[in-house]
Scaffold this motif. Sequence first.
Motif, PDB file in Angstrom:
ATOM      1  N   LYS A 264       0.941  39.088 -26.821  1.00 49.07           N
ATOM      2  CA  LYS A 264      -0.330  39.168 -26.093  1.00 49.07           C
ATOM      3  C   LYS A 264      -1.511  39.191 -27.051  1.00 49.07           C
ATOM      4  CE  LYS A 264      -2.752  41.870 -22.576  1.00 49.07           C
ATOM      5  NZ  LYS A 264      -2.691  43.052 -21.680  1.00 49.07           N
ATOM      6  N   ARG A 265      -1.407  39.975 -28.135  1.00 45.69           N
ATOM      7  CA  ARG A 265      -2.514  40.062 -29.090  1.00 45.69           C
ATOM      8  C   ARG A 265      -2.773  38.718 -29.763  1.00 45.69           C
ATOM      9  NH1 ARG A 265      -0.259  42.991 -32.492  1.00 45.69           N
ATOM     10  NH2 ARG A 265      -0.004  41.534 -34.210  1.00 45.69           N
ATOM     11  N   ILE A 266      -1.726  38.025 -30.165  1.00 48.14           N
ATOM     12  CA  ILE A 266      -1.884  36.739 -30.850  1.00 48.14           C
ATOM     13  C   ILE A 266      -2.393  35.674 -29.883  1.00 48.14           C
ATOM     14  CG2 ILE A 266      -0.617  34.868 -31.971  1.00 48.14           C
ATOM     15  CD1 ILE A 266       1.133  37.052 -33.262  1.00 48.14           C
ATOM     16  N   ALA A 267      -1.818  35.643 -28.681  1.00 49.01           N
ATOM     17  CA  ALA A 267      -2.223  34.628 -27.707  1.00 49.01           C
ATOM     18  C   ALA A 267      -3.658  34.818 -27.243  1.00 49.01           C
ATOM     19  CB  ALA A 267      -1.268  34.646 -26.517  1.00 49.01           C
TER      20      ALA A 267
ATOM     21  N   TYR B 146      -6.304  32.052 -25.880  1.00 50.71           N
ATOM     22  CA  TYR B 146      -6.057  31.864 -24.454  1.00 50.71           C
ATOM     23  C   TYR B 146      -6.722  32.985 -23.661  1.00 50.71           C
ATOM     24  CZ  TYR B 146      -2.425  28.598 -26.006  1.00 50.71           C
ATOM     25  OH  TYR B 146      -1.756  27.562 -26.601  1.00 50.71           O
ATOM     26  N   PRO B 147      -7.044  32.739 -22.385  1.00 45.70           N
ATOM     27  CA  PRO B 147      -7.583  33.811 -21.538  1.00 45.70           C
ATOM     28  C   PRO B 147      -6.582  34.957 -21.412  1.00 45.70           C
ATOM     29  CG  PRO B 147      -7.877  31.648 -20.517  1.00 45.70           C
ATOM     30  CD  PRO B 147      -7.002  31.436 -21.704  1.00 45.70           C
ATOM     31  N   ALA B 148      -7.080  36.131 -21.087  1.00 46.21           N
ATOM     32  CA  ALA B 148      -6.250  37.333 -21.036  1.00 46.21           C
ATOM     33  C   ALA B 148      -5.093  37.191 -20.057  1.00 46.21           C
ATOM     34  CB  ALA B 148      -7.115  38.536 -20.658  1.00 46.21           C
ATOM     35  N   GLU B 149      -5.356  36.564 -18.886  1.00 43.96           N
ATOM     36  CA  GLU B 149      -4.285  36.434 -17.897  1.00 43.96           C
ATOM     37  C   GLU B 149      -3.175  35.493 -18.373  1.00 43.96           C
ATOM     38  OE1 GLU B 149      -7.679  33.664 -16.660  1.00 43.96           O
ATOM     39  OE2 GLU B 149      -7.423  35.722 -17.393  1.00 43.96           O
ATOM     40  N   VAL B 150      -3.556  34.454 -19.132  1.00 46.94           N
ATOM     41  CA  VAL B 150      -2.561  33.527 -19.683  1.00 46.94           C
ATOM     42  C   VAL B 150      -1.749  34.230 -20.766  1.00 46.94           C
ATOM     43  CG1 VAL B 150      -2.196  31.372 -20.959  1.00 46.94           C
ATOM     44  CG2 VAL B 150      -3.927  31.482 -19.145  1.00 46.94           C
TER      45      VAL B 150
ATOM     46  N   LEU C 100       2.271  34.790 -20.825  1.00 48.33           N
ATOM     47  CA  LEU C 100       3.094  34.340 -21.947  1.00 48.33           C
ATOM     48  C   LEU C 100       3.938  35.486 -22.505  1.00 48.33           C
ATOM     49  CD1 LEU C 100       0.515  32.085 -23.850  1.00 48.33           C
ATOM     50  CD2 LEU C 100       2.620  31.314 -22.760  1.00 48.33           C
ATOM     51  N   ALA C 101       3.332  36.661 -22.635  1.00 48.96           N
ATOM     52  CA  ALA C 101       4.064  37.817 -23.154  1.00 48.96           C
ATOM     53  C   ALA C 101       5.208  38.195 -22.223  1.00 48.96           C
ATOM     54  CB  ALA C 101       3.104  38.990 -23.342  1.00 48.96           C
ATOM     55  N   GLU C 102       4.950  38.171 -20.922  1.00 52.22           N
ATOM     56  CA  GLU C 102       5.982  38.539 -19.951  1.00 52.22           C
ATOM     57  C   GLU C 102       7.112  37.519 -19.916  1.00 52.22           C
ATOM     58  OE1 GLU C 102       7.894  40.844 -17.195  1.00 52.22           O
ATOM     59  OE2 GLU C 102       6.037  41.341 -18.261  1.00 52.22           O
TER      60      GLU C 102
END
Length: 285
Positions: free
Chosen positions: A194-197, A201-205, A209-211
Motif C-alpha cells: 500500500k505504501r509503495i503503490a 496510484y490513488p489510495a483506493e487502488v 492492490l494490497a488486498e
Amino acid sequence: MDLLNLFWLFLMISSIAPLFRQKIIETSRLQLMRKLEEKRGSRVIALIHRQESMSFLGFPIARYIDIQDSEQILRAIKMTDDNVPIDLILHTPGGLVLAAEQIANALAKHPAKVTVFVPHYAMSGGTLLALAADEIVMDENAVLGPVDPQLGNYPAASILKVLETKDRNQIDDETLILADISQKAIQQVKATVKRIACCHYPAEVAERLAEELATGRWTHDYPITVEEARELGLKVSTDMPAEIYQLMNLYPQAAQRRPSVEYIPMPYPTRPGVPGRAPQGNQHG
C-alpha cells in the motif's frame, strides 16, 4: 609440433575461449544498454535472473533477488541525477522480501519517471518492484505474480487457515507460533504494498492492490496477465522496445547438451511458402 604439445595447446585454448566469449557478451550487453539509454534519455538497469552454470560442477543454480542485488541497484539509483529517468528491466522469480522492499522504496522515491520493463515474467518480489514504477511495460504474454509472504514451504495465508478449520486445543504449539508470524507477515507486506503503490496510484487502488496481491487470494505462482494487471488498476503498457528482447538474448541460460526449444531466428511477415508454390500470406480471393 608433437601430439603432446598439440594437446596442451588445445587445453589452453579450451580454457581461455569461454573467458573471451563471456567478455564479448558482456561488452555487447553494455553497448546495447547504452544504445537504449541514448534512445530514451534514461539510466538503464537490468535485473535479470537466469539459471547459471557453476564452473566446477557444471549444474544449474537458481538466481533470485538478494542483498547483493539491492546493494548494486541502490548504488545505481544513487548515481542517477534526480532529473534522469530510470528504466528497470526485470526478469526474476522473486527473492528476499528485505532486498525487494529496499529496491522498491528507492525506486518510488526517485523524482524522475521510473519505468519497469517485463519481457517475460516478474514474480513475487519482482512484482513489488513493478508497483514502484510510474509505468509498467509488459510483453503481451508476460506475467506478474502475487506478493503474499511465504514461511518456509508454506504460504502464510494457508497457515492461518488452520486456525479457522481446527480447534485451538487440537493445534500444536509450533503451528500456533507459525500462525502468529504469518499474521504479522501478511500485515507487514500489505502495508508495504500500500505504501509503495500510493506513490503512483490513488489510495483506493493501492488498498485494492494490497488486498489482492498480499493476502493469499491466489497461489504464489499464479500468473497475472496483462489484462488482469489492468483490471487491478495497474498502469500497464505493451509498447516494448525491440532492444529489450535483444538484450534478453545476451543472457543465455546454462548450456545443455541438446536445446529444448529450437526455431529459425528470423521474423515471418508472411506465411512461409512451399517449394515450387507462391507464398500464401498476401493472396486474396
